[in-house]
Structures are given as structure tokens and as C-alpha cells.
Motif scaffolding. Sequence first.
Motif, PDB file in Angstrom:
ATOM      1  N   HIS A   1      19.548 -11.245 -82.617  1.00 39.62           N
ATOM      2  CA  HIS A   1      19.830 -10.998 -84.033  1.00 39.62           C
ATOM      3  C   HIS A   1      19.912  -9.488 -84.250  1.00 39.62           C
ATOM      4  O   HIS A   1      19.101  -8.727 -83.705  1.00 39.62           O
ATOM      5  CB  HIS A   1      18.727 -11.579 -84.909  1.00 39.62           C
ATOM      6  N   PHE A   2      20.863  -9.077 -85.070  1.00 34.57           N
ATOM      7  CA  PHE A   2      21.073  -7.640 -85.270  1.00 34.57           C
ATOM      8  C   PHE A   2      21.109  -7.329 -86.756  1.00 34.57           C
ATOM      9  O   PHE A   2      21.717  -8.058 -87.552  1.00 34.57           O
ATOM     10  CB  PHE A   2      22.381  -7.206 -84.612  1.00 34.57           C
ATOM     11  N   TYR A   3      20.458  -6.230 -87.097  1.00 32.81           N
ATOM     12  CA  TYR A   3      20.358  -5.783 -88.484  1.00 32.81           C
ATOM     13  C   TYR A   3      20.916  -4.363 -88.579  1.00 32.81           C
ATOM     14  O   TYR A   3      20.916  -3.615 -87.592  1.00 32.81           O
ATOM     15  CB  TYR A   3      18.901  -5.784 -88.954  1.00 32.81           C
ATOM     16  N   ALA A   4      21.360  -3.981 -89.768  1.00 33.56           N
ATOM     17  CA  ALA A   4      21.861  -2.621 -89.987  1.00 33.56           C
ATOM     18  C   ALA A   4      21.473  -2.179 -91.393  1.00 33.56           C
ATOM     19  O   ALA A   4      21.652  -2.929 -92.360  1.00 33.56           O
ATOM     20  CB  ALA A   4      23.377  -2.558 -89.817  1.00 33.56           C
ATOM     21  N   ARG A   5      20.948  -0.982 -91.496  1.00 30.03           N
ATOM     22  CA  ARG A   5      20.534  -0.429 -92.797  1.00 30.03           C
ATOM     23  C   ARG A   5      21.119   0.970 -92.942  1.00 30.03           C
ATOM     24  O   ARG A   5      20.900   1.835 -92.098  1.00 30.03           O
ATOM     25  CB  ARG A   5      19.014  -0.366 -92.882  1.00 30.03           C
ATOM     26  N   GLN A   6      21.882   1.175 -94.016  1.00 27.58           N
ATOM     27  CA  GLN A   6      22.409   2.510 -94.313  1.00 27.58           C
ATOM     28  C   GLN A   6      21.386   3.270 -95.132  1.00 27.58           C
ATOM     29  O   GLN A   6      20.865   2.779 -96.131  1.00 27.58           O
ATOM     30  CB  GLN A   6      23.727   2.432 -95.077  1.00 27.58           C
ATOM     31  N   LEU A   7      21.105   4.490 -94.698  1.00 31.31           N
ATOM     32  CA  LEU A   7      20.173   5.372 -95.375  1.00 31.31           C
ATOM     33  C   LEU A   7      20.881   6.671 -95.736  1.00 31.31           C
ATOM     34  O   LEU A   7      22.052   6.866 -95.394  1.00 31.31           O
ATOM     35  CB  LEU A   7      18.980   5.669 -94.446  1.00 31.31           C
TER      36      LEU A   7
ATOM     37  N   LEU B   1      21.027  10.800 -95.122  1.00 26.49           N
ATOM     38  CA  LEU B   1      20.766  11.628 -93.950  1.00 26.49           C
ATOM     39  C   LEU B   1      19.333  12.161 -93.987  1.00 26.49           C
ATOM     40  O   LEU B   1      18.675  12.281 -92.942  1.00 26.49           O
ATOM     41  CB  LEU B   1      21.774  12.784 -93.901  1.00 26.49           C
ATOM     42  N   GLU B   2      18.832  12.449 -95.186  1.00 28.59           N
ATOM     43  CA  GLU B   2      17.459  12.930 -95.318  1.00 28.59           C
ATOM     44  C   GLU B   2      16.464  11.841 -94.924  1.00 28.59           C
ATOM     45  O   GLU B   2      15.456  12.104 -94.247  1.00 28.59           O
ATOM     46  CB  GLU B   2      17.199  13.394 -96.760  1.00 28.59           C
ATOM     47  N   GLU B   3      16.725  10.599 -95.348  1.00 24.88           N
ATOM     48  CA  GLU B   3      15.838   9.491 -94.978  1.00 24.88           C
ATOM     49  C   GLU B   3      15.859   9.254 -93.480  1.00 24.88           C
ATOM     50  O   GLU B   3      14.818   8.983 -92.861  1.00 24.88           O
ATOM     51  CB  GLU B   3      16.262   8.221 -95.722  1.00 24.88           C
ATOM     52  N   LEU B   4      17.037   9.362 -92.886  1.00 18.71           N
ATOM     53  CA  LEU B   4      17.147   9.160 -91.448  1.00 18.71           C
ATOM     54  C   LEU B   4      16.365  10.231 -90.690  1.00 18.71           C
ATOM     55  O   LEU B   4      15.695   9.945 -89.689  1.00 18.71           O
ATOM     56  CB  LEU B   4      18.623   9.191 -91.036  1.00 18.71           C
ATOM     57  N   HIS B   5      16.441  11.463 -91.152  1.00 14.05           N
ATOM     58  CA  HIS B   5      15.721  12.555 -90.502  1.00 14.05           C
ATOM     59  C   HIS B   5      14.210  12.347 -90.622  1.00 14.05           C
ATOM     60  O   HIS B   5      13.454  12.635 -89.680  1.00 14.05           O
ATOM     61  CB  HIS B   5      16.123  13.881 -91.121  1.00 14.05           C
ATOM     62  N   THR B   6      13.768  11.815 -91.756  1.00 14.81           N
ATOM     63  CA  THR B   6      12.347  11.516 -91.936  1.00 14.81           C
ATOM     64  C   THR B   6      11.872  10.487 -90.926  1.00 14.81           C
ATOM     65  O   THR B   6      10.774  10.587 -90.365  1.00 14.81           O
ATOM     66  CB  THR B   6      12.081  11.006 -93.363  1.00 14.81           C
ATOM     67  N   ILE B   7      12.710   9.479 -90.657  1.00 13.60           N
ATOM     68  CA  ILE B   7      12.368   8.459 -89.667  1.00 13.60           C
ATOM     69  C   ILE B   7      12.288   9.071 -88.271  1.00 13.60           C
ATOM     70  O   ILE B   7      11.405   8.734 -87.472  1.00 13.60           O
ATOM     71  CB  ILE B   7      13.396   7.315 -89.706  1.00 13.60           C
ATOM     72  N   GLU B   8      13.219   9.983 -87.953  1.00 16.72           N
ATOM     73  CA  GLU B   8      13.186  10.650 -86.648  1.00 16.72           C
ATOM     74  C   GLU B   8      11.879  11.408 -86.460  1.00 16.72           C
ATOM     75  O   GLU B   8      11.288  11.399 -85.378  1.00 16.72           O
ATOM     76  CB  GLU B   8      14.370  11.603 -86.523  1.00 16.72           C
ATOM     77  N   ILE B   9      11.415  12.070 -87.509  1.00 17.09           N
ATOM     78  CA  ILE B   9      10.157  12.811 -87.434  1.00 17.09           C
ATOM     79  C   ILE B   9       8.981  11.852 -87.308  1.00 17.09           C
ATOM     80  O   ILE B   9       8.059  12.052 -86.493  1.00 17.09           O
ATOM     81  CB  ILE B   9       9.995  13.708 -88.674  1.00 17.09           C
ATOM     82  N   SER B  10       9.008  10.768 -88.107  1.00 11.67           N
ATOM     83  CA  SER B  10       7.924   9.788 -88.072  1.00 11.67           C
ATOM     84  C   SER B  10       7.813   9.124 -86.713  1.00 11.67           C
ATOM     85  O   SER B  10       6.709   8.810 -86.250  1.00 11.67           O
ATOM     86  CB  SER B  10       8.158   8.739 -89.163  1.00 11.67           C
ATOM     87  N   ALA B  11       8.964   8.896 -86.045  1.00 10.07           N
ATOM     88  CA  ALA B  11       8.959   8.208 -84.752  1.00 10.07           C
ATOM     89  C   ALA B  11       8.153   8.959 -83.709  1.00 10.07           C
ATOM     90  O   ALA B  11       7.555   8.352 -82.815  1.00 10.07           O
ATOM     91  CB  ALA B  11      10.397   8.003 -84.272  1.00 10.07           C
ATOM     92  N   VAL B  12       8.120  10.280 -83.807  1.00 10.62           N
ATOM     93  CA  VAL B  12       7.368  11.090 -82.843  1.00 10.62           C
ATOM     94  C   VAL B  12       5.874  10.806 -82.944  1.00 10.62           C
ATOM     95  O   VAL B  12       5.131  10.940 -81.964  1.00 10.62           O
ATOM     96  CB  VAL B  12       7.656  12.590 -83.078  1.00 10.62           C
TER      97      VAL B  12
END
Length: 230
Positions: free
Chosen positions: A131-137, A139-150
Amino acid sequence: MGAMAAMGALPAGALPPLPTLGVPGVPELKPLTRYEAMRLGPGWSHSCHAMLYAPNPGMLFGRIPLRYAVLMQMRFDGLLGFPGGFVDRRYWSLEDGLNRVLGLGLGCVRLTEADYLCSHLTEGPHRVVAHFYARQLTLEELHTIEISAVHSRDHGLEVMGMVRVPLYTQKDRMGGLPNFLANSFVGTAKFQLLFALKILNMVPEEKLAEAVAATQKPKKPPIDHAAGVM
């Protein structure tokens, strides 16, 4: 003209055919509806993965449009994949199970049934429906996720880091998406990437086909300059 208009009128009660990838060189996976997937017997396993992306107005070298920022992960086994994993349907809904796994690898995003994109039966000896999902965010939200992932629990263990997918092709016809597609992907990840880029109109279908074709051309052997000097 849309796909439905091109097919003409459907018989009463008939459902439109499920979309396919249709990119030469990429084996098709069998699509099925979410309803069909939920009716599969207990002998089937369910994997749920998600593509997070954002429109990106940036330019590479001031002249190459970036189009979108799309997140993938470098896994512990050296393969590229999307955030997610297997969901035990005895205890979790698809979305609850997906969000539980995302919390371990990303830490700050929750998806819903509205983000569901597609389901496919996988190839191989194991009976798995992907199953595959996709969420558009933004660019600022995406960058926040990149930081949180660390700072997530799985960083440095099962997940080595987040990467962005280049959606452009440089003039040499290899730089960018073609070279990225030449990497090794886990399971259905490469198919799901191409499928989502097509279905969400993020990259024209002919550009996807060109990128895939470029990875299938035989590479020229490297020139041994030292031997030439001798």
C-alpha cells in the motif's frame, strides 16, 4: 482530454480500470483497490509506505527547475526506500500501523486514509500487498521533517538518513533522475516512486521513460590513463 473521456462511456455499474505505470523497462505490478486488498485472506502480509513531497520553486545552478522535493530514505542495508514498513492487520488499521512506523523513523507526521494512493501485489515468493500513500506538504514542513528525522529513534540504526529525489535530467541525459534511478531500491520502492511521479503529474510520462531508458544503456568502460602513458 481526461483518461475517462478517452475511454468513452462505461457500462452501468462498471468501474474504471485501475491506472498502470506503463513505462518501458519497468515490470508492471498488479494493481488492486483498497477494498480488494482488505478482503485478501490471512495468508497475505500488508506493507505501508509513504511519499512526502513539496513543490520546490528552486533552481539548480540558477537554471535547472527543481520542480518538487521528494523524500526517500537510505536504509541500513544500503538500499533506498520510502518511510514505512509492515503492518500487522490483526492489531492495526493500515493508517494506524503506518503512523506507528513513521513515528519511529520521522517522528512528526501522521497520515490518514485521505493520503492513500494505491495498492499493488508484489512479485516474489512472499504474498505481500504493498500500500502506498502520498502527502503534499509545504517546503518548510518538509524541511522540518528532515530535521526531525535526525532525532528519531531509528536514525543511524534502521535508517541512515533522508535523501531528496532529483526530478530533473541534465543535458548529458544522465545527471539527476536517471543516475538516481540507477541506485538499488528495496522491494517495490522504485516502482512506487515512478508510479507516484506519473499519477500525481510531477514528471511527464515521456520524461520518466527517458530517465529509465538512460539507466539501461551499457556504460562505457573507464579509460585507464596510466596504461596509456606506459
